[in-house]
Motif scaffolding. Structure first.
Motif, short mmCIF file in Angstrom:
data_model
loop_
_atom_site.label_atom_id
_atom_site.label_comp_id
_atom_site.label_asym_id
_atom_site.label_seq_id
_atom_site.Cartn_x
_atom_site.Cartn_y
_atom_site.Cartn_z
N ARG A 22 -21.39 11.80 -46.05
CA ARG A 22 -20.49 12.94 -46.27
C ARG A 22 -19.38 12.93 -45.21
NH1 ARG A 22 -22.66 17.75 -48.88
NH2 ARG A 22 -24.36 17.07 -50.24
N SER A 82 -24.42 15.86 -54.88
CA SER A 82 -25.45 16.77 -54.36
C SER A 82 -26.53 16.05 -53.56
CB SER A 82 -26.06 17.58 -55.50
OG SER A 82 -26.64 16.70 -56.42
N SER A 83 -26.83 14.78 -53.93
CA SER A 83 -27.93 14.11 -53.24
C SER A 83 -27.45 13.21 -52.10
CB SER A 83 -28.74 13.29 -54.25
OG SER A 83 -27.86 12.42 -54.93
N LEU A 84 -26.16 13.30 -51.76
CA LEU A 84 -25.64 12.45 -50.69
C LEU A 84 -26.25 12.81 -49.35
CD1 LEU A 84 -21.76 12.20 -51.24
CD2 LEU A 84 -23.45 10.39 -51.55
N PRO A 85 -26.69 11.74 -48.58
CA PRO A 85 -27.17 12.05 -47.23
C PRO A 85 -25.98 12.42 -46.33
CG PRO A 85 -27.04 9.69 -47.55
CD PRO A 85 -26.72 10.32 -48.88
N THR A 132 -20.26 18.31 -58.48
CA THR A 132 -21.47 18.58 -57.70
C THR A 132 -22.59 17.61 -58.09
OG1 THR A 132 -22.00 20.30 -59.31
CG2 THR A 132 -21.02 21.02 -57.23
#
Lengths: 343, 382
Positions: free
Chosen positions: B214, B207-210, B203
Motif C-alpha cells: 500500500r 482490500s486484501s493488499l498487505p 475496493t
C-alpha cells in the motif's frame, strides 16, 4: 444638619426612582425580546399562545413556549447573575477590571463542558443535554474551591488570588485547545459552539434552577452590602470598623462562584456584561452597595436582554451569538456614560 | 428591594415549582400529531417517522443539496423551504451555476449562515417544514444541538445524514434514508447501484493488499490556503477513503482527531509515495465549478513550489495530484475515490476513468451541466 438629612433623603429618593425605572426598562426589554423573532408572529398570536397554548397551532406554541419565552427569561436571569457577580468581584478584589470570569471560572467550565462533549461523559446517568452543564458546573465550582484552598496557603490577600486565577485561566485554555485537537469531526463544532455562549440552550428546568439559586444568594449578598460598602473605603478602614475582611471575601467568592458557575454551565461564557454592568451601575447610583448590588444586577439583565433582541435583529432570520452582541450593545451606552461623567 | 427575605428557599422553590408546572402543562397539550407514514432509519440509527408527502424540506447544511439534487432531479429546488448559507459561501462557483439555471435558488430563505450557532430555530419553525435534514457533523445543527431538540418538540421529524465522518458508508446510509423520507426510493436505489458498482471495482481489487503493497499517501487539505502547511486528516473522513482505495495515510494514527496539522519534519521523514493536495479557492489550488484547467494548473504549480514540501520525493517525481476540496463532504465522492485509486495504484486501475464517471454522474443523475475542473492528474515534474 437638616440640609444634610434632606440631601440624603433626596439621594435615596433618586436611587429608588432609578431602581423603579430600571425595573420597567428590564421588563420592556424582556417583552421586546419575546415579541421579536423571524417568524413574524402577531401580538394576538403571542398572547393566545401564552394564555391558551392548546388552542393555537403546534408550531406557534413551540415558538412561544420553547423558544421565545425561555430565551427571553434566561437572558434576563443570566444578565442579572453576571451583573451581580461582577460587582461583587470588583469590590472584593478591589479591581475595576475584575469580572465573574477573572479568576478562571468560565475557562474551567469550558474544560468540563469540553470533556463531556468529547468523551460523551454522562455522570450520574444524565442525558447529554444535562451532562454538559453538570460537568461545566462541577469544574467551574471546583476550580474556585481549589483557588480558595490555594489562596489560604499563601499569606497575602487579593493579589495572590488574582495571580492564581490567571494561572488557572491559562491552564484551562491549554486543556480546551488540547481537547479540540483530539476531538473527532462530529463534535468539533459543538466545542466551538459551546465556547461562544448562547441563550439558545435555555429550558424551563434550567431557568427554574438558576432562578432558585439567584433567589437564594441575593439576600445573602444584600446582607453583606454594608460591609462591602465599608470595604470600598479600603481594607484598613474596613478592619477598623470591625469587618472580618477575609471572611467577607471568602463568602462573597463562594456566592459569586455558585451563581456564575450555574449561569456559565447553562449558557456558556458570555463576556462583557459582568465587567461593564457594574461600572454603569456605579455611575448611576454611586458606591452604596445597598443600591449598587441590585442596580448592577438590573443593568446586567437589561444589557443581556437588549443583546438578545439585537442578536435577532442584526441579520433577520439568523442568530448572531449573543456573546458577540453584548459588547456591541453595551459599549455605546458605556462610552456615553463615561463622557457624561467627564463633563 | 428588601435586604432580607424571610424564607428565600421557600420562595425560590415555589418559583421553580411554578415554572416546572407550566412546562409540564405545555408538554401535555403538545400531543403528537397522527397520520404518519414512513419510518426511516437515519445514520445515527434513530427510527424517524416521516409524513407521507414531504413538500417542505429544511437543510441543516446548504451542501446537503448535493444529495437532494440527485433525488429531486426534475425540480431540484422545489421542496427546499430553507437552508444554511454554507453552499453559497463555501462553494460559491457551484452555487452561481445553480442560480444561472434555476434563479429561484437565490431566493431560498436562509436559516443561518455557515455555522451552527447562527441557526435560528424559530426561523426553521416559521418555514413550516415537513422534514429537516441535518448532518451529524460540520457547519450546521448536530445531534444534541438545542435546534434539533426544539424541532423534536414541535413534531418536525429530523433525519440525520453523513457524508463526511464516514464518507463511504455515510453516503450509502444517507441515500437510503433520504430516498425513503422523500418518497424517492427508486432514485436513491439507482444512485446507490451506480455508486456501489464503481466502488466495488476498486475496493475489491485492493482490500486484501498487505501494508507493504500500500503506497504511502500524504493528503494536504486546502494546501496553500490553510494558515500552516501540513493540514490533514487522520483516520476519519478522507483518511477512510485513502485506506479504502489501497493507500496508507501517513497521518493516520498521528492526527488523533478529525483534523490536525502534521509537522513539516514529520511529512518529510514519512517520505510519502503519493502527494495529494485538496483545494477550492485562492491562495490554494483553484478547483471546482467554473475553474479552468489552466487556472487550476497554475495555482497548483504555486502550491507545489512552497519550500516546505518542494523537496518531497513524491512531488519531485511527479506523483503529486490535486482534488477538489468539497469532495470531502459530498455524495459525489465516488469520483474522488476513483481519481485517488488511479493515482495510488496506477497499474491496477489503468482502465478506471474518473472523467467518464463524472460524465455519467451528470448525465444520469444531475440536472446540471458540468463545468470546471475537479482534479489534476499530472503535476509538472520539477
Amino acid at each position: 444638619m437638616d440640609t444634610a438629612i434632606a440631601g440624603h433623603r433626596c439621594r435615596v429618593v433618586r436611587r429608588v426612582t432609578l431602581l423603579a425605572v430600571f425595573t420597567l426598562a428590564m421588563l420592556a426589554a424582556g417583552l421586546a425580546d419575546i415579541v421579536t423573532g423571524p417568524s413574524g408572529l402577531t401580538l394576538h398570536d403571542l398572547l393566545r399562545a401564552v394564555l391558551a397554548p392548546g388552542e393555537v397551532e403546534r408550531t406557534t406554541a413551540v415558538i412561544v413556549w420553547t423558544v421565545r419565552l425561555p430565551y427571553a427569561v434566561m437572558a434576563l436571569l443570566v444578565g442579572a447573575v453576571l451583573g451581580l457577580s461582577g460587582v461583587e468581584m470588583q469590590t472584593i478584589l478591589d479591581n475595576p477590571l475584575a469580572s465573574p470570569f477573572t479568576l478562571g471560572l468560565s475557562s474551567a467550565a469550558a474544560v468540563g463542558a469540553s470533556l463531556a462533549i468529547v468523551f460523551h461523559l454522562a455522570p450520574f446517568g444524565l442525558p447529554e443535554s444535562w451532562a454538559v452543564p453538570a460537568l461545566a458546573f462541577v469544574f467551574a465550582f471546583g476550580s474556585m474551591l481549589l483557588l480558595q484552598a490555594m489562596a489560604r496557603l499563601a499569606p497575602a490577600g487579593r493579589e495572590t488570588l488574582v495571580l492564581l486565577g490567571i494561572a488557572l485561566v491559562f491552564s484551562c485554555h491549554a486543556l480546551v485547545a488540547l481537547l479540540q485537537l483530539i476531538a473527532p469531526e462530529d463534535v468539533l463544532q459543538q466545542l466551538v459552539f459551546w465556547t461562544l455562549g448562547s441563550v439558545t440552550r435555555a429550558t424551563w428546568e434550567k431557568i427554574g434552577i438558576l432562578a432558585a439559586i439567584l433567589a437564594l444568594v441575593m439576600p445573602f449578598s444584600m446582607a453583606a452590602a454594608w460591609s462591602m460598602t465599608v470595604l470600598r473605603l479600603g481594607e484598613d478602614r474596613a478592619l477598623s470598623f470591625g469587618v472580618d475582611v477575609r471572611r467577607l471575601r471568602y463568602a462573597s467568592l463562594v456566592r459569586v462562584s455558585l451563581i456564575s458557575s450555574i449561569a456559565v454551565a447553562f449558557v456558556g461564557p458570555i463576556g462583557f456584561i459582568g465587567l461593564v454592568g457594574p461600572h454603569i451601575a456605579r455611575m448611576l447610583v454611586g458606591e452604596d452597595q445597598r443600591f449598587l448590588l441590585p442596580t448592577s444586577a438590573m443593568v446586567g439583565a437589561l444589557l443581556l436582554s437588549l443583546a438578545s433582541v439585537a442578536s435577532k435583529a442584526i441579520m433577520p432570520g439568523i442568530i448572531v451569538p449573543v456573546g458577540i452582541v453584548t459588547a456591541l450593545v453595551g459599549v455605546p451606552a458605556f462610552v456615553l456614560l463615561i463622557l457624561r461623567q467627564r463633563r | 428591594m428588601p435586604t432580607s427575605v424571610r424564607h428565600p428557599v421557600m420562595a425560590a422553590s415555589r418559583a421553580a415549582g411554578a415554572v416546572t408546572l407550566a412546562a409540564a402543562l405545555f408538554t401535555a397539550v403538545m400531543a403528537p400529531a397522527s397520520g404518519r407514514a414512513a419510518e426511516v432509519v437515519d445514520v445515527l440509527g434513530r427510527h424517524v417517522t416521516v409524513p407521507d408527502h414531504v413538500e417542505r424540506v429544511v437543510l441543516g447544511e446548504g451542501r446537503l443539496f448535493y444529495a437532494m439534487a440527485v433525488l429531486d432531479r426534475d425540480a431540484p429546488f422545489k421542496r427546499i423551504a430553507g437552508w444554511q448559507n454554507d453552499l453559497r459561501k463555501l462553494d460559491a462557483k457551484t452555487f452561481d451555476g445553480y442560480v444561472a439555471q434555476y434563479p429561484e435558488a437565490a431566493k431560498i430563505p436562509l436559516i443561518g449562515e455557515t455555522s451552527e450557532q447562527s441557526v435560528s430555530v424559530e426561523r426553521i419553525l416559521s418555514l413550516k417544514p415537513d422534514l429537516a435534514v441535518f448532518s451529524i457533523s460540520g457547519h450546521g445543527p448536530t445531534e444534541h444541538s438545542p435546534v434539533a431538540d426544539v424541532l423534536a418538540q414541535a413534531g418536525v421529524p429530523v433525519v440525520f445524514v453523513d457524508f463526511r465522518v464516514h464518507p463511504i458508508d455515510g453516503t450509502r446510509q444517507s441515500f437510503a434514508a433520504l430516498g425513503k423520507a422523500l418518497g424517492r426510493e427508486a432514485e436513491a436505489t439507482a444512485y446507490l447501484d451506480f455508486y456501489n458498482r464503481h466502488l466495488t471495482r476498486i475496493t475489491g481489487a485492493v482490500s486484501s493488499l498487505p501494508d507493504t503493497a500500500r503506497p504511502k499517501v500524504m493528503l494536504e487539505l486546502l494546501a496553500g490556503a490553510w494558515q500552516s502547511p501540513g493540514h490533514t486528516t487522520g483516520s476519519g473522513g478522507m483518511g477512510e477513503v485513502i485506506a479504502a482505495v489501497g493507500g496508507r495515510n501517513i497521518a493516520a494514527g498521528v492526527v488523533p482527531g478529525a483534523i490536525g496539522d502534521i509537522s513539516v519534519e514529520y511529512a518529510l521523514t514519512a517520505d510519502p509515495d503519493v502527494y495529494v493536495a485538496t483545494g477550492s479557492r485562492n491562495p490554494g489550488v483553484l478547483l471546482g465549478a467554473q475553474a479552468t484547467a489552466d487556472e487550476a494548473a497554475k495555482s497548483f504549480a504555486k502550491v507545489l513550489a512552497r519550500p516546505e514540501f518542494a523537496g518531497l520525493r513524491a512531488i519531485r517525481e511527479g506523483r503529486a495530484h490535486a482534488l477538489w476540496h468539497e469532495f470531502y463532504n459530498s455524495p459525489y465522492n465516488i469520483v474522488a475515490i476513483e481519481a485517488l485509486a488511479t493515482w495510488i495504484h496506477p497499474k491496477t486501475f489503468g482502465d478506471v476513468k474518473p472523467q467518464q464517471t463524472l460524465q455519467e454522474l451528470y448525465s444520469r443523475f444531475l440536472p446540471f451541466t458540468p463545468s470546471g475542473t475537479y482534479w489534476i492528474d499530472d503535476a509538472p515534474k520539477s
